[in-house]
Write an enzyme that holds these catalytic residues in place. Structure first.
Site, PDB file in Angstrom:
ATOM      1  CB  THR A 166      -0.739  -0.096   1.352  1.00  0.00           C
ATOM      2  OG1 THR A 166      -1.492  -1.278   1.318  1.00  0.00           O
ATOM      3  CG2 THR A 166      -1.530   1.107   1.725  1.00  0.00           C
ATOM      4  NE  ARG A 194      -8.486  -7.759   1.639  1.00  0.00           N
ATOM      5  CZ  ARG A 194      -7.340  -7.073   1.677  1.00  0.00           C
ATOM      6  NH1 ARG A 194      -7.138  -6.072   0.848  1.00  0.00           N
ATOM      7  NH2 ARG A 194      -6.399  -7.382   2.540  1.00  0.00           N
ATOM      8  N   GLY A 196      -9.211  -4.135   2.998  1.00  0.00           N
ATOM      9  CA  GLY A 196      -7.983  -4.453   3.712  1.00  0.00           C
ATOM     10  C   GLY A 196      -7.893  -3.615   4.974  1.00  0.00           C
ATOM     11  CG  ASP A 197      -3.987  -3.265   6.724  1.00  0.00           C
ATOM     12  OD1 ASP A 197      -4.042  -3.243   5.473  1.00  0.00           O
ATOM     13  OD2 ASP A 197      -2.921  -3.314   7.350  1.00  0.00           O
ATOM     14  CB  THR A 217       2.471  -2.003   3.838  1.00  0.00           C
ATOM     15  OG1 THR A 217       3.768  -2.435   4.217  1.00  0.00           O
ATOM     16  CG2 THR A 217       2.410  -0.487   3.787  1.00  0.00           C
ATOM     17  N   GLY A 220      -3.065  -7.245   5.547  1.00  0.00           N
ATOM     18  CA  GLY A 220      -4.113  -6.600   6.329  1.00  0.00           C
ATOM     19  C   GLY A 220      -4.961  -7.601   7.096  1.00  0.00           C
TER      20      GLY A 220
END
Ligand code: ASP
Length: 308
Positions: A166, A194, A196-197, A217, A220
């Protein structure tokens, strides 16, 4: 002390943010303008236009912004057809009573705020996605695609190896305000919808100007289970040094024994001017950008590797 810490993918926008910080720009504005350049750079193959689509060949972007002084947050997830989404997350923070918007609602808000509907699927990403998908599908699945159950394909085709970061920016401005901004296209070939974090406050990012900031990064699916970024800042609040706070968060990650497990990279800084980037179990060498006001120019440095 003015500081900027970002991962290696940040190269197209790092200098832009440094210039804003040098000119006494607020940390969040400085970082949002730098990340916009990363998102538009086709050579960055994990963020924005250069990123990878979901299983259906559609780009879905995630981003988050946190002001460590007010602890206000703006985040967007699974946003189609929009660049730069980090700026959209900032708009959420400034103009809505909410923290997070996703999907069609986020796109609707983007239009309200004057964002164009962008063509966001890079032709090379489309080609690679289709080639890879073809290989994994049976002839029956191919004939019926996309009206097939995607979950059975998800475990084989989802490709965290193609993710490679990321982009995360963690900054301190002239007023000692600490902030963090993230942006990503998430895992390649992820299941549609979906998140991610990167848009999840506490998991992919957290900032508190009194103590410091953290951003993650890579996997996640692990940092969301451990609230890794928040854990680090909370540990500093409880008196841990930056180094011990990161160690604590890594121990928590290491205790996960089931579910999808892989590498995580932690970027963190504290209010005293220290910073650290730790590569937990990623096979490749991880680099990051660092600048503070004592330095003539930003430096690309190598993260400390642990757990490999
Ligand atoms: N952490 C991001 C996600 O899970 C991906 C990455 O940073 O590589 O979406």
């Amino acid at each position: 002390m003015r500081m900027l810490l970002a991962n290696a993918e940040a190269w197209p926008g790092f200098d832009t943010t440094v210039e804003h910080l040098k000119n006494d720009g607020p940390a969040i504005d400085a970082m949002v303008s730098g990340i916009a350049r990363v998102e538009r750079e086709a050579k960055v193959r994990s963020v924005g236009y250069g990123g990878w689509p979901n299983m259906l060949g559609e780009m879905e972007f995630d981003a988050g912004v946190m002001d460590g002084t007010t602890r206000e947050v703006g985040a967007v997830g699974a946003v189609p057809a929009t660049l730069p989404v980090s700026a959209l997350a900032h708009e959420v923070m400034k103009h809505l009573p909410h923290v997070m918007l996703t999907g069609a609602g986020a796109r609707r808000f983007a239009t309200e705020r004057g964002f164009a509907v962008d063509e966001v699927l890079h032709p090379d990403s489309k080609r690679v996605w289709w080639e890879r998908l073809q290989k994994e599908m049976s002839p029956q699945q191919r004939a019926a695609f996309p009206d097939i159950p995607l979950a059975p394909l998800s475990n084989t085709i989802t490709d965290p190896e193609r993710v490679r970061d990321t982009t995360v920016f963690l900054g301190v401005d002239a007023g000692d305000h600490i902030g963090v901004v993230t942006s990503t296209s998430g895992w390649a070939w992820k299941y549609p919808g979906r998140l991610g974090d990167s848009p999840i406050p506490g998991a992919g990012f957290y900032a508190d100007s009194r103590y410091g900031a953290a951003a993650c990064t890579h996997t996640g699916e692990m940092t969301m289970r451990c609230s890794t970024s928040r854990s680090i800042v909370l540990a500093m609040r409880l008196g841990y040094t930056l180094e011990d706070a990161i160690k604590f968060a890594v121990e928590e990650l290491a205790e996960l024994k089931t579910g999808f497990l892989a590498g995580v990279v932690i970027h963190a800084l504290d209010a005293q001017g220290n910073h650290q980037v730790v590569n937990y179990r990623c096979d490749e060498e991880i680099r990051y950008w660092y600048w503070d006001e004592r330095m003539a120019a930003p430096e690309l440095r190598v993260a400390a590797a642990i757990g490999t």
